[in-house]
Design a protein around this motif. Structure first.
Motif, PDB file in Angstrom:
ATOM      1  N   UNK A  91       0.930  -1.350  -0.021  1.00 26.31           N
ATOM      2  CA  UNK A  91       0.002  -0.066   0.077  1.00 26.31           C
ATOM      3  C   UNK A  91       1.012   1.307   0.021  1.00 26.31           C
ATOM      4  N   UNK A  92       0.532   2.175  -0.808  1.00 23.82           N
ATOM      5  CA  UNK A  92       1.301   3.421  -0.876  1.00 23.82           C
ATOM      6  C   UNK A  92       0.569   4.384  -0.038  1.00 23.82           C
ATOM      7  N   UNK A  93       1.115   4.571   1.362  1.00 25.91           N
ATOM      8  CA  UNK A  93       0.383   4.963   2.402  1.00 25.91           C
ATOM      9  C   UNK A  93       0.080   6.654   2.059  1.00 25.91           C
ATOM     10  N   UNK A  94       1.298   7.081   1.361  1.00 29.66           N
ATOM     11  CA  UNK A  94       1.181   8.599   0.965  1.00 29.66           C
ATOM     12  C   UNK A  94      -0.013   9.014  -0.037  1.00 29.66           C
ATOM     13  N   UNK A  95      -0.598   8.105  -0.693  1.00 25.19           N
ATOM     14  CA  UNK A  95      -1.579   8.299  -1.650  1.00 25.19           C
ATOM     15  C   UNK A  95      -3.071   8.054  -1.175  1.00 25.19           C
ATOM     16  N   UNK A  96      -3.173   7.664   0.082  1.00 27.51           N
ATOM     17  CA  UNK A  96      -4.239   6.963   0.672  1.00 27.51           C
ATOM     18  C   UNK A  96      -5.313   8.150   0.777  1.00 27.51           C
ATOM     19  N   UNK A  97      -6.470   8.043   0.733  1.00 28.15           N
ATOM     20  CA  UNK A  97      -7.716   8.933   0.938  1.00 28.15           C
ATOM     21  C   UNK A  97      -8.796   8.440   1.488  1.00 28.15           C
ATOM     22  N   UNK A  98      -9.489   8.921   2.663  1.00 22.72           N
ATOM     23  CA  UNK A  98     -10.587   8.641   3.169  1.00 22.72           C
ATOM     24  C   UNK A  98     -11.764   9.555   3.257  1.00 22.72           C
ATOM     25  N   UNK A  99     -12.768   9.526   2.827  1.00 23.92           N
ATOM     26  CA  UNK A  99     -14.029  10.204   2.797  1.00 23.92           C
ATOM     27  C   UNK A  99     -14.919  10.003   3.892  1.00 23.92           C
ATOM     28  N   UNK A 100     -15.471  10.868   4.696  1.00 20.33           N
ATOM     29  CA  UNK A 100     -16.662  10.655   5.620  1.00 20.33           C
ATOM     30  C   UNK A 100     -16.090   9.845   6.779  1.00 20.33           C
ATOM     31  N   UNK A 101     -14.918  10.610   7.362  1.00 19.48           N
ATOM     32  CA  UNK A 101     -14.180   9.836   8.450  1.00 19.48           C
ATOM     33  C   UNK A 101     -14.187  10.725   9.626  1.00 19.48           C
ATOM     34  N   UNK A 102     -14.583  10.381  10.778  1.00 20.33           N
ATOM     35  CA  UNK A 102     -14.668  11.220  12.079  1.00 20.33           C
ATOM     36  C   UNK A 102     -13.285  11.636  12.482  1.00 20.33           C
ATOM     37  N   UNK A 108      -6.509   7.195   7.694  1.00 20.43           N
ATOM     38  CA  UNK A 108      -6.625   5.962   6.746  1.00 20.43           C
ATOM     39  C   UNK A 108      -5.311   5.105   6.793  1.00 20.43           C
ATOM     40  N   UNK A 109      -4.187   5.720   7.493  1.00 19.47           N
ATOM     41  CA  UNK A 109      -3.231   4.986   7.735  1.00 19.47           C
ATOM     42  C   UNK A 109      -3.276   3.857   8.796  1.00 19.47           C
ATOM     43  N   UNK A 110      -4.252   4.625  10.002  1.00 20.84           N
ATOM     44  CA  UNK A 110      -4.445   3.639  10.961  1.00 20.84           C
ATOM     45  C   UNK A 110      -4.851   2.231  10.619  1.00 20.84           C
ATOM     46  N   UNK A 111      -5.855   2.129   9.341  1.00 18.97           N
ATOM     47  CA  UNK A 111      -6.239   0.987   9.171  1.00 18.97           C
ATOM     48  C   UNK A 111      -5.344  -0.062   8.531  1.00 18.97           C
ATOM     49  N   UNK A 152      -4.044   3.335  -3.337  1.00 16.51           N
ATOM     50  CA  UNK A 152      -3.035   2.909  -4.393  1.00 16.51           C
ATOM     51  C   UNK A 152      -1.773   2.024  -3.803  1.00 16.51           C
ATOM     52  N   UNK A 153      -1.316   1.305  -4.764  1.00 17.12           N
ATOM     53  CA  UNK A 153      -0.219   0.222  -4.536  1.00 17.12           C
ATOM     54  C   UNK A 153       0.883   0.596  -4.977  1.00 17.12           C
ATOM     55  N   UNK A 154       1.942   0.245  -4.401  1.00 12.12           N
ATOM     56  CA  UNK A 154       3.461   0.484  -5.020  1.00 12.12           C
ATOM     57  C   UNK A 154       3.828  -0.528  -6.243  1.00 12.12           C
ATOM     58  N   UNK A 155       2.843  -1.540  -6.346  1.00  5.67           N
ATOM     59  CA  UNK A 155       3.275  -2.467  -7.522  1.00  5.67           C
ATOM     60  C   UNK A 155       1.710  -3.037  -7.861  1.00  5.67           C
ATOM     61  N   UNK A 156       1.846  -3.545  -9.005  1.00 13.05           N
ATOM     62  CA  UNK A 156       0.466  -4.073  -9.539  1.00 13.05           C
ATOM     63  C   UNK A 156       0.390  -5.707  -8.733  1.00 13.05           C
ATOM     64  N   UNK A 157      -0.848  -5.705  -8.100  1.00 11.01           N
ATOM     65  CA  UNK A 157      -1.012  -6.849  -7.331  1.00 11.01           C
ATOM     66  C   UNK A 157      -2.222  -7.967  -8.042  1.00 11.01           C
ATOM     67  N   UNK A 158      -2.214  -8.995  -7.349  1.00 15.46           N
ATOM     68  CA  UNK A 158      -3.379  -9.860  -7.793  1.00 15.46           C
ATOM     69  C   UNK A 158      -3.930 -10.238  -6.076  1.00 15.46           C
TER      70      UNK A 158
END
Length: 282
Positions: A91-102, A108-111, A152-158
């Protein structure tokens, strides 16, 4: 520790059972459970895996091992499927985004925190207190039960399986007037260039929809696992997770941890996320 060698040409059923796709592949068992898999002649990785076993890796509270299979590491709420690794570290933590969180809770990184959820340490559903500070290492929705997460991911995943942990307080621990709920309906979208808006997501067909049932949640760890339609989750460069509703009549949903299980592929150049389609122009 004992070592055994299997000839996959002669033991094809064994190779199929454990998902052997590369040679050599090293699978480490303890008490009948797979606790680590190393694909390829990766001596440092293999040595590290063996050292962990020798040092006495212990199973977690659910009776399953809290050691990673492959390159990932940390706590697991349920066991890993045979032949697949924890790829949450992609997981590319720099690109994480989370909508409607308290904002009173985690982000998002907490997850993707690899530590055991504090609610399991301090009592189901409760945060850890330290003086006047309270560690709320989970996320909760804000104005209603819906949440939208872009990964977003740092590499393509299956991607083969998702683990979702939701430690909602219950019984004597439910001190809130309106305690949060576990997710019930979750929709997944692959290879989006950015997060989706809530109205936008309703107009786009999901790659897969998940409906969790009460019996899907581990009674000890509060974790549910869901095996995806694997053929639809090949070459995944990003994932949007849309929590549509919760299990009950409340107004908020809670998620403590999210783990992604599958296989890693080709590294992508960060910052150049592109949608992957079947034909040019899709």
């Amino acid at each position: 520790m004992s070592f055994a060698k299997v000839n996959t040409d002669q033991q094809k059923e064994v190779a199929k059972r454990y998902g052997i796709t590369a040679l050599p592949t090293f699978i480490i068992f303890k008490e009948g459970h797979i606790i680590s898999t190393v694909k390829g002649a990766e001596l440092p990785q293999l040595s590290n895996a063996v050292r962990k076993v020798v040092a006495g890796a212990k199973p977690n509270d659910s009776g399953r091992f809290g050691q990673a299979s492959g390159s990932g590491s940390g706590w697991f709420g349920v066991g890993l499927p045979k032949g697949y690794d924890d790829v949450t570290d992609q997981v590319d933590v720099r690109g994480l985004d989370l909508l409607n969180s308290d904002s009173d809770f985690g982000n998002a990184r907490t997850l993707f925190d690899t530590n055991k959820p504090s609610a399991l340490v301090n009592g189901k559903g409760k945060a850890i207190s330290s003086g006047d500070n309270v560690k709320k290492d989970w996320v909760e929705s804000d104005t209603d039960e819906q949440m939208m997460l872009f990964i977003p991911f740092q590499s393509t995943l299956k991607v083969h399986t998702l683990h979702i942990t939701s430690l909602c307080p219950a019984g004597a621990n439910a001190e809130e007037d309106d305690p949060p709920m576990r997710p019930k309906t979750v929709q997944l979208y692959t290879n989006r260039a950015h997060i989706l808006g809530f109205e936008e997501a309703e107009d786009i067909p999901a790659t897969q929809s998940i409906v969790f049932q009460p019996q899907d949640w581990d009674s000890t760890t509060g974790t549910a696992k869901f095996e995806l339609r694997f053929v639809k989750f090949q070459n995944v460069s990003s994932l949007v997770v849309f929590v549509v509703d919760g299990e009950g009549d409340g107004e908020k949903v809670r998620i403590d941890r999210l783990r992604i299980i599958g296989e890693t592929g080709e590294k992508r150049e960060l910052g150049k996320l592109e949608k992957i389609g079947d034909e040019a122009g899709e």
